[in-house]
Design an enzyme around this catalytic site. Structure first.
Site, short mmCIF file in Angstrom:
data_model
loop_
_atom_site.label_atom_id
_atom_site.label_comp_id
_atom_site.label_asym_id
_atom_site.label_seq_id
_atom_site.Cartn_x
_atom_site.Cartn_y
_atom_site.Cartn_z
N THR A 69 0.81 -1.22 0.20
CA THR A 69 0.12 -0.10 0.11
C THR A 69 0.78 1.21 -0.07
O THR A 69 1.99 1.08 0.48
CB THR A 69 -0.85 0.00 1.28
OG1 THR A 69 -1.89 -1.16 1.23
CG2 THR A 69 -1.73 1.44 1.42
N ARG A 127 -15.15 -6.05 -0.10
CA ARG A 127 -14.67 -5.69 1.24
C ARG A 127 -13.96 -4.13 0.97
O ARG A 127 -13.11 -4.11 0.04
CB ARG A 127 -13.52 -6.52 1.78
CG ARG A 127 -12.76 -6.21 2.88
CD ARG A 127 -11.34 -5.60 2.55
NE ARG A 127 -10.51 -5.67 3.68
CZ ARG A 127 -9.50 -4.81 3.70
NH1 ARG A 127 -8.96 -4.34 2.82
NH2 ARG A 127 -8.66 -4.69 4.81
N GLY A 178 -11.28 -1.72 2.63
CA GLY A 178 -10.40 -1.44 3.78
C GLY A 178 -10.14 -0.18 4.63
O GLY A 178 -11.22 0.62 4.40
N THR A 188 -1.11 2.16 6.86
CA THR A 188 -0.79 0.94 6.24
C THR A 188 -0.96 -0.11 7.31
O THR A 188 -0.14 -0.21 8.25
CB THR A 188 0.35 0.64 5.16
OG1 THR A 188 0.37 -0.38 4.68
CG2 THR A 188 1.76 1.06 5.92
N GLY A 190 -6.44 -3.52 7.44
CA GLY A 190 -7.30 -2.22 7.69
C GLY A 190 -8.50 -2.50 8.48
O GLY A 190 -8.94 -1.49 9.11
N1 ASP Z 1 -4.52 -0.96 4.91
C1 ASP Z 1 -4.79 -1.78 3.64
C2 ASP Z 1 -6.19 -2.50 3.65
O1 ASP Z 1 -6.44 -2.95 4.50
C3 ASP Z 1 -3.69 -2.82 3.37
C4 ASP Z 1 -2.26 -2.49 3.63
O2 ASP Z 1 -1.95 -1.18 4.09
O3 ASP Z 1 -1.55 -3.38 3.33
O4 ASP Z 1 -6.80 -2.59 2.69
#
Ligand code: ASP
Length: 309
Positions: free
Chosen positions: A218, A246, A248, A269, A272
């Site tokens: 991300t 879904r 995030g 990040t 989520g």
């Molecule tokens: N935060 C992001 C999500 O949950 C994923 C990530 O940051 O790796 O969609």
């Protein structure tokens, strides 16, 4: 658990630059390229070099905008577009696949001066999701768009669509296939407690597939521009094998992204679902505003105490 909720602290994945013009005028720019720690033995020198080069390119692009007197908005956008266009990161081109083998992107951007924000959730075939989020901020009275309505809005505002093949990366596809096998095996082994079944809905089961292909990438950026304004932006493909549409934390203002000139700019990040439940980005700002904590202490408190708990 600890590794999934890190705040982009890995040295490989976080870069920041800062310049002071005079006592009261300074610009700051920071980016991240995803949560977690890539162990040295799990990444070749060649691949590490590629990551570093791309992160440097993105950080330098944003920072140059700020140094030239450009807005934090342009800096955040310039850096994130570079990362979205790279197949290395889980955003735009290198996004992870969902359970059905499709790519769905989330992104958001926030203006710390006005608290205006724009976000897109679960969008498909948009080349640069951060640009779509920005269009929502600039050209709509709303904060978050999704579905067919969002596509119509993007067409009206010349947001670039691209064929699905653009997003295909072999390693992300292999992660999707491997994780799907694990998920289906768990199901057929019938070892799922209610909690495990719940976790299966988003693919968040222990994953032994190619670690950095599955978990990292991300992207996010924060900027303080010459006018003293803060901006934050985040873009992601979400989590591998996510299901049922879904969404995030990345497009959720206050969870994955937040900016307020009175306090700080945050791009998160990590897993989520946890960031949404705790409104992590906003809580860091709130710890500064109401708890009078300095930034580092506020971030440490919310991430390493509240979130880890
Ligand atoms: N935060 C992001 C999500 O949950 C994923 C990530 O940051 O790796 O969609």
């Amino acid at each position: 658990m600890k590794k999934t909720i890190l705040f982009g602290i890995s040295i490989v994945l976080l870069l920041w630059f800062s310049t002071s013009f005079s006592q009261n005028q300074k610009v700051v720019f920071a980016i991240h390229g995803g949560a977690g720690i890539i162990e040295k033995e799990n990444i070749s020198d060649e691949l590490e070099k590629k990551y570093r080069e791309k992160l440097n390119e993105a950080a330098a692009a944003g920072f140059e905008v700020l140094q030239a007197g450009g807005s934090g908005l342009s800096a955040v956008q310039a850096a994130i577009i570079i990362l979205e266009d790279s197949p290395l990161f889980n955003a735009g081109r290198g996004s992870v696949f969902n359970y059905d083998g499709k790519i769905e992107n989330d992104a958001s951007v926030m203006n710390g001066k006005t608290l205006e924000a724009g976000a897109v959730a679960g969008i498909q075939n948009v080349k640069n999701p951060i640009t779509a989020a920005l269009a929502v901020l600039l050209h709509s009275p709303h904060v978050m768009l999704s579905g067919n309505g969002a596509s119509n809005f993007f067409k009206q505002h010349d947001i670039e669509f691209i064929e699905p093949e653009w997003f295909y990366t072999e390693r992300r596809f292999q992660s999707h296939i491997e994780l799907k096998k694990q998920m289906n095996k768990k199901k057929s082994d019938g070892d799922g407690s209610d909690q495990k079944k719940k976790d299966n809905t988003t693919g968040h089961i222990p994953d032994t597939s190619n670690q950095y292909a599955t978990k990292f990438g991300t992207v996010g950026a924060v900027a303080l521009d010459l006018n003293g304004n803060l901006w934050a932006g985040t873009s992601t493909g979400g989590m591998t094998n996510k299901r049922y549409g879904r969404i995030g934390d990345s497009p959720v203002i206050g969870a994955g992204t937040y900016a307020d000139n009175a306090t700080c700019a945050v791009s998160c990040t990590g897993h989520g679902e946890y960031f949404i439940r705790l409104s992590v980005a906003h809580q860091i700002a709130a710890a500064m505003a109401y708890g009078k904590m300095p930034l580092a202490e506020a971030a440490h408190h919310i991430i390493h105490k509240k979130l880890e708990e």
